[in-house]
Design a protein around this motif. Sequence first.
Motif, PDB file in Angstrom:
ATOM      1  N   ASN A 246       0.985  -1.223  -0.024  1.00 40.37           N
ATOM      2  CA  ASN A 246       0.045  -0.072   0.105  1.00 40.37           C
ATOM      3  C   ASN A 246       0.763   1.166   0.006  1.00 40.37           C
ATOM      4  O   ASN A 246       0.456   2.137   0.756  1.00 40.37           O
ATOM      5  CB  ASN A 246      -1.071   0.136   1.071  1.00 40.37           C
ATOM      6  N   LEU A 247       1.859   1.302  -0.763  1.00 36.14           N
ATOM      7  CA  LEU A 247       2.950   2.352  -1.098  1.00 36.14           C
ATOM      8  C   LEU A 247       3.185   2.376  -2.595  1.00 36.14           C
ATOM      9  O   LEU A 247       3.164   1.264  -2.985  1.00 36.14           O
ATOM     10  CB  LEU A 247       4.128   2.639  -0.366  1.00 36.14           C
ATOM     11  N   PRO A 248       3.319   3.671  -3.224  1.00 37.53           N
ATOM     12  CA  PRO A 248       3.276   4.782  -2.577  1.00 37.53           C
ATOM     13  C   PRO A 248       1.817   5.160  -2.546  1.00 37.53           C
ATOM     14  O   PRO A 248       0.826   4.756  -2.750  1.00 37.53           O
ATOM     15  CB  PRO A 248       3.513   5.450  -3.943  1.00 37.53           C
ATOM     16  N   SER A 249       1.725   6.428  -1.848  1.00 34.89           N
ATOM     17  CA  SER A 249       0.420   6.911  -1.501  1.00 34.89           C
ATOM     18  C   SER A 249      -0.515   7.428  -2.614  1.00 34.89           C
ATOM     19  O   SER A 249       0.190   7.466  -3.709  1.00 34.89           O
ATOM     20  CB  SER A 249       0.517   8.074  -0.658  1.00 34.89           C
ATOM     21  N   ARG A 250      -1.602   7.409  -2.547  1.00 34.86           N
ATOM     22  CA  ARG A 250      -2.564   7.928  -3.771  1.00 34.86           C
ATOM     23  C   ARG A 250      -3.717   8.759  -3.123  1.00 34.86           C
ATOM     24  O   ARG A 250      -4.179   8.348  -2.054  1.00 34.86           O
ATOM     25  CB  ARG A 250      -2.758   6.924  -4.612  1.00 34.86           C
ATOM     26  N   VAL A 251      -4.057   9.796  -4.030  1.00 38.91           N
ATOM     27  CA  VAL A 251      -5.342  10.458  -3.533  1.00 38.91           C
ATOM     28  C   VAL A 251      -6.444  10.235  -4.419  1.00 38.91           C
ATOM     29  O   VAL A 251      -6.160  10.156  -5.665  1.00 38.91           O
ATOM     30  CB  VAL A 251      -4.997  12.089  -3.469  1.00 38.91           C
ATOM     31  N   GLU A 252      -7.761   9.895  -3.862  1.00 40.93           N
ATOM     32  CA  GLU A 252      -8.991   9.641  -4.421  1.00 40.93           C
ATOM     33  C   GLU A 252      -9.868  10.683  -3.955  1.00 40.93           C
ATOM     34  O   GLU A 252     -10.412  10.301  -2.913  1.00 40.93           O
ATOM     35  CB  GLU A 252      -9.170   8.348  -4.829  1.00 40.93           C
ATOM     36  N   GLY A 253     -10.301  11.671  -4.646  1.00 42.76           N
ATOM     37  CA  GLY A 253     -11.176  12.563  -4.061  1.00 42.76           C
ATOM     38  C   GLY A 253     -10.895  13.213  -2.683  1.00 42.76           C
ATOM     39  O   GLY A 253      -9.708  13.730  -2.751  1.00 42.76           O
ATOM     40  N   ASP A 254     -11.497  12.779  -1.781  1.00 45.25           N
ATOM     41  CA  ASP A 254     -10.823  13.596  -0.178  1.00 45.25           C
ATOM     42  C   ASP A 254     -10.318  12.519   0.614  1.00 45.25           C
ATOM     43  O   ASP A 254      -9.847  12.872   1.747  1.00 45.25           O
ATOM     44  CB  ASP A 254     -12.324  14.186   0.353  1.00 45.25           C
ATOM     45  N   LEU A 255      -9.943  11.379  -0.035  1.00 40.53           N
ATOM     46  CA  LEU A 255      -8.961  10.415   0.657  1.00 40.53           C
ATOM     47  C   LEU A 255      -7.784  10.188   0.181  1.00 40.53           C
ATOM     48  O   LEU A 255      -7.336  10.020  -1.012  1.00 40.53           O
ATOM     49  CB  LEU A 255     -10.074   9.066   0.579  1.00 40.53           C
ATOM     50  N   LEU A 256      -6.861  10.131   1.207  1.00 36.55           N
ATOM     51  CA  LEU A 256      -5.559   9.823   0.998  1.00 36.55           C
ATOM     52  C   LEU A 256      -5.347   8.310   1.556  1.00 36.55           C
ATOM     53  O   LEU A 256      -5.462   8.079   2.733  1.00 36.55           O
ATOM     54  CB  LEU A 256      -4.678  10.766   1.809  1.00 36.55           C
ATOM     55  N   TRP A 257      -4.711   7.521   0.509  1.00 33.58           N
ATOM     56  CA  TRP A 257      -4.639   6.236   0.885  1.00 33.58           C
ATOM     57  C   TRP A 257      -3.037   5.841   0.847  1.00 33.58           C
ATOM     58  O   TRP A 257      -2.221   6.262   0.068  1.00 33.58           O
ATOM     59  CB  TRP A 257      -5.005   5.180  -0.328  1.00 33.58           C
ATOM     60  N   GLY A 258      -2.775   4.714   1.849  1.00 30.86           N
ATOM     61  CA  GLY A 258      -1.412   4.303   2.010  1.00 30.86           C
ATOM     62  C   GLY A 258      -1.121   3.991   3.564  1.00 30.86           C
ATOM     63  O   GLY A 258      -1.638   4.537   4.399  1.00 30.86           O
ATOM     64  N   CYS A 259       0.039   3.378   3.327  1.00 35.10           N
ATOM     65  CA  CYS A 259       0.505   2.726   4.863  1.00 35.10           C
ATOM     66  C   CYS A 259       0.841   4.044   5.785  1.00 35.10           C
ATOM     67  O   CYS A 259       1.698   4.671   5.508  1.00 35.10           O
ATOM     68  CB  CYS A 259       1.688   1.894   4.602  1.00 35.10           C
ATOM     69  N   GLY A 260       0.004   3.945   6.833  1.00 36.03           N
ATOM     70  CA  GLY A 260       0.383   5.143   7.826  1.00 36.03           C
ATOM     71  C   GLY A 260      -0.397   6.472   7.789  1.00 36.03           C
ATOM     72  O   GLY A 260      -0.101   7.174   8.469  1.00 36.03           O
ATOM     73  N   THR A 261      -1.234   6.169   6.758  1.00 29.72           N
ATOM     74  CA  THR A 261      -2.081   7.503   6.585  1.00 29.72           C
ATOM     75  C   THR A 261      -2.797   7.839   7.810  1.00 29.72           C
ATOM     76  O   THR A 261      -2.843   9.181   8.121  1.00 29.72           O
ATOM     77  CB  THR A 261      -3.106   7.530   5.324  1.00 29.72           C
ATOM     78  N   THR A 262      -3.440   6.868   8.536  1.00 31.20           N
ATOM     79  CA  THR A 262      -4.256   7.039   9.657  1.00 31.20           C
ATOM     80  C   THR A 262      -3.284   6.811  11.067  1.00 31.20           C
ATOM     81  O   THR A 262      -3.481   7.716  11.773  1.00 31.20           O
ATOM     82  CB  THR A 262      -5.366   6.052   9.792  1.00 31.20           C
ATOM     83  N   ASP A 263      -2.542   6.000  10.782  1.00 32.99           N
ATOM     84  CA  ASP A 263      -1.915   5.541  11.881  1.00 32.99           C
ATOM     85  C   ASP A 263      -0.123   5.761  11.733  1.00 32.99           C
ATOM     86  O   ASP A 263       0.429   4.626  11.476  1.00 32.99           O
ATOM     87  CB  ASP A 263      -2.128   4.117  12.713  1.00 32.99           C
ATOM     88  N   MET A 264       0.492   6.917  11.963  1.00 30.42           N
ATOM     89  CA  MET A 264      -0.215   8.058  12.356  1.00 30.42           C
ATOM     90  C   MET A 264       0.310   9.297  11.735  1.00 30.42           C
ATOM     91  O   MET A 264       0.781  10.296  12.328  1.00 30.42           O
ATOM     92  CB  MET A 264      -0.256   8.350  14.040  1.00 30.42           C
ATOM     93  N   LYS A 265       0.562   9.054  10.262  1.00 31.32           N
ATOM     94  CA  LYS A 265       1.503  10.206   9.602  1.00 31.32           C
ATOM     95  C   LYS A 265       0.574  11.482   9.321  1.00 31.32           C
ATOM     96  O   LYS A 265       1.287  12.547   9.283  1.00 31.32           O
ATOM     97  CB  LYS A 265       2.066   9.370   8.444  1.00 31.32           C
ATOM     98  N   SER A 266      -0.799  11.183   9.406  1.00 31.76           N
ATOM     99  CA  SER A 266      -1.618  12.469   9.407  1.00 31.76           C
ATOM    100  C   SER A 266      -1.239  13.272  10.682  1.00 31.76           C
ATOM    101  O   SER A 266      -1.180  14.653  10.643  1.00 31.76           O
ATOM    102  CB  SER A 266      -2.880  12.114   9.072  1.00 31.76           C
ATOM    103  N   GLY A 267      -1.211  12.660  11.891  1.00 30.99           N
ATOM    104  CA  GLY A 267      -1.027  13.544  13.094  1.00 30.99           C
ATOM    105  C   GLY A 267       0.551  13.980  13.011  1.00 30.99           C
ATOM    106  O   GLY A 267       0.570  15.161  13.540  1.00 30.99           O
ATOM    107  N   VAL A 268       1.202  13.278  12.472  1.00 31.95           N
ATOM    108  CA  VAL A 268       2.840  13.855  12.413  1.00 31.95           C
ATOM    109  C   VAL A 268       2.718  15.040  11.583  1.00 31.95           C
ATOM    110  O   VAL A 268       3.335  16.108  11.762  1.00 31.95           O
ATOM    111  CB  VAL A 268       3.617  12.660  11.992  1.00 31.95           C
ATOM    112  N   ALA A 269       1.854  14.826  10.408  1.00 30.62           N
ATOM    113  CA  ALA A 269       1.917  16.243   9.342  1.00 30.62           C
ATOM    114  C   ALA A 269       1.433  17.336  10.026  1.00 30.62           C
ATOM    115  O   ALA A 269       1.771  18.469  10.086  1.00 30.62           O
ATOM    116  CB  ALA A 269       1.041  15.726   8.323  1.00 30.62           C
ATOM    117  N   VAL A 270       0.346  17.110  10.939  1.00 28.54           N
ATOM    118  CA  VAL A 270      -0.143  18.320  11.722  1.00 28.54           C
ATOM    119  C   VAL A 270       0.534  18.794  12.612  1.00 28.54           C
ATOM    120  O   VAL A 270       0.813  20.079  12.713  1.00 28.54           O
ATOM    121  CB  VAL A 270      -1.464  17.680  12.780  1.00 28.54           C
TER     122      VAL A 270
END
Length: 364
Positions: free
Chosen positions: A88-112
């Motif tokens: 599930n890499l590389p990341s990809r965007v479909e509409g409002d969703l970002l797909w990929g390993c760590g998107t939720t746990d927890m690289k979105s939080g690290v990005a913030v």
Amino acid sequence: MSSQPLTSAPTALDLTLDGGALTAQLVDFPSVSGDEKALADAVENALRTLPHLTVDRYGNNVVARTQLGRAERVLLAGHLDTVPIADNLPSRVEGDLLWGCGTTDMKSGVAVQLRLAATLPDPNRDLTFVFYDCEEIEAARNGLGHLAAQHPDWLAADFAVLLEPSDAVVEGGCQGTLRAKVTLTGTRAHSARSWLGDNAIHQAAAVLGRLADYQPRRVEIDGLEYREGLNAVRIEGGVAGNVIPDECVVTVNFRYAPDRSEAEAAAHVREVFQGYQVEVTDSAPGALPGLAQPAAQAFLAATGGSARAKYGWTDVARFSTLGVPAVNYGPGDPNLAHKRDEHCSLSAIAECERRLREWLTAAR
């Protein structure tokens, strides 16, 4: 399942990107537990370009701090590692969703965290940003634990936010967890002459009966209800198909409210199984939510005014042992963590950043 790094993985982070794009860049840095060095290097290098921060590093753990002399200090923490990559890499965007390993746990939080570190040179509270390794594996390798042991002064704060996925709902503190073995002994015999033995597995019925009759406690702390649970999670016994077993072990897991200490939790389990041999094999304390703290009250107001108890154990417990009240709050659905189809909403990342920014810039 593949855990091989991408040949096209990035080597630097661009902190001018918006939260969603920065999350994608972080996701494209493979950082399976134990292999976080490249990402830790990139985080450190990006933060060192920001003159309003002092940056320290210990192993693959990076800590950045403002030194503004504010009356309060808030700590924002997130882990850099992921579970093994599942094609599930590389990341990809479909509409409002970002797909990929760590998107939720927890690289979105690290990005913030990184976005706030880059764009808040003059916050209303002093800030500490902690990026650590090895959260997804055994506790002995956990980078936050290493920092707490070797550099506790780096983690000093009045309040902490762990940006684990919580659907952008404040989850206060966390439960403690304890595992114990309840051992039953009998007398071995040939199963053809079972009356000469004492079947240890049969004795487990009484232990299971106590569990079935057990009434778990509910306790309210800072307005949040924590529910306890005591359950059998494993039974082991038996020697062969023609032998009456002389030993049976029932493993129980006690999830307890954070107003109990580890010693009190262990004493409670021994009391429930009084008369039996009980051995505690694993234990981790819970964390009090600390929602009565002024910083926590302001945080709740900025994030929607509601909170729920955290059912499960997280690294907020490490802050609790340091005397720092902590909550879990981050973008992403925790139910998607570790899944092959892991993904996170781009709008949720932006909303989480917006709320935290408002909290950290509002007039006091």
